[in-house]
Design an enzyme around this catalytic site. Structure first.
Site, PDB file in Angstrom:
ATOM      1  N   ASP A  67      12.764  15.208  35.729  1.00 52.01           N
ATOM      2  CA  ASP A  67      11.702  16.152  36.076  1.00 52.01           C
ATOM      3  C   ASP A  67      11.911  17.427  35.269  1.00 52.01           C
ATOM      4  O   ASP A  67      12.949  17.597  34.626  1.00 52.01           O
ATOM      5  CB  ASP A  67      11.625  16.424  37.586  1.00 52.01           C
ATOM      6  N   TYR A  69      12.662  21.256  33.902  1.00 53.52           N
ATOM      7  CA  TYR A  69      13.629  22.300  34.257  1.00 53.52           C
ATOM      8  C   TYR A  69      13.027  23.192  35.327  1.00 53.52           C
ATOM      9  O   TYR A  69      11.833  23.505  35.295  1.00 53.52           O
ATOM     10  CB  TYR A  69      13.968  23.137  33.029  1.00 53.52           C
ATOM     11  N   PHE A  80      13.543  17.654  28.257  1.00 54.75           N
ATOM     12  CA  PHE A  80      14.752  18.191  27.630  1.00 54.75           C
ATOM     13  C   PHE A  80      14.510  19.431  26.780  1.00 54.75           C
ATOM     14  O   PHE A  80      15.452  20.025  26.266  1.00 54.75           O
ATOM     15  CB  PHE A  80      15.475  17.123  26.794  1.00 54.75           C
ATOM     16  N   HIS A 192      23.491   9.485  30.823  1.00 53.83           N
ATOM     17  CA  HIS A 192      22.690  10.695  30.685  1.00 53.83           C
ATOM     18  C   HIS A 192      23.490  11.767  29.944  1.00 53.83           C
ATOM     19  O   HIS A 192      24.715  11.836  30.077  1.00 53.83           O
ATOM     20  CB  HIS A 192      22.304  11.200  32.088  1.00 53.83           C
TER      21      HIS A 192
END
Length: 232
Positions: A67, A69, A80, A192
């Site tokens: 989701d 930031y 990202f 991740h």
């Protein structure tokens, strides 16, 4: 859903989902949250930035985030990514580290990934909004139906595409797309890039060189992953 206008290239695949009852409920939820003064990121005009910057017929690589930031000024619609002038988040720092190790590309001094998106890298979050300082707050509200449909639309196309699946969340999402298992695609799985997991398999996974080798082998051209010289 009245608050969002789909980019033209995505409309045939996503419009039926956008007009479905769960997405209309999501629209009502977001309106209600904003009416009572809750701050939601990214702003309305940036929520479909990933789809706007990367038309469906131009997608060459898919990178899935969870989701947006949830800090002030961070989210601008690309997974990202943050705008220039915003501190580079830890996960993106680790992505840059792997990019430098993999391809020898120096780490950019900013976190804006717009240049990737413009080259066909779909930077798509699972949920497209979040409440300030409340990570995951809009998971399960309906966005997943839309982003599932977007991933399926890419996976169903005949053009060979690279899916970079970082972490169990992205891997579970893509596992639901049958075309990923039978289509002409490259699926790259790794941990991740979060500081909590990057050292458990993200570092050393070499996703960028693998992606370019695959794309070139299938006549789709390499992504220029450099960001340092961009002016965004």
């Amino acid at each position: 859903m009245t608050s969002i206008s789909l980019p033209e290239s995505w409309r045939p695949s996503l419009e039926p989902v956008l007009q479905s009852p769960p997405l209309r409920d999501l629209d009502a939820f977001l309106d209600a949250e904003e009416r009572i003064g809750k701050e939601i990121y990214p702003p309305r005009d940036a929520r479909l930035a990933a789809l706007e910057l990367t038309p469906l017929d131009q997608v060459r690589v898919v990178i899935l985030g969870q989701d947006p930031y949830h800090g002030p000024g961070q989210a601008h619609g690309l997974a990202f990514s943050v705008r220039r002038g915003v501190k580079i988040p830890p996960s993106l720092v680790n992505i840059y580290k792997e990019l430098e190790t993999d391809l020898g590309i120096p780490r950019a001094g900013h976190g804006n990934l717009t240049r990737w998106a413009q080259q066909g890298v779909l930077l798509l979050n699972n949920a497209l909004t979040v409440e300030v300082a409340n990570a995951g707050s809009h998971q399960g509200k309906g966005w997943e139906l839309l982003t599932d449909a977007a991933v399926e639309a890419v996976a169903s196309r005949p053009e060979p595409t690279v899916f970079m699946l970082w972490g169990s969340h992205a891997q579970k999402k893509a596992a639901r797309i049958a075309a990923l298992r039978s289509g002409p695609h490259l699926v790259l799985k790794a941990q991740h890039p979060s500081p909590l997991s990057a050292y458990k398999g993200f570092f050393g996974s070499k996703p960028f060189s693998q992606a370019n080798a695959f794309l070139q082998a299938h006549g789709r051209g390499a992504i220029d992953w450099r960001l340092q010289e961009t002016l965004f």
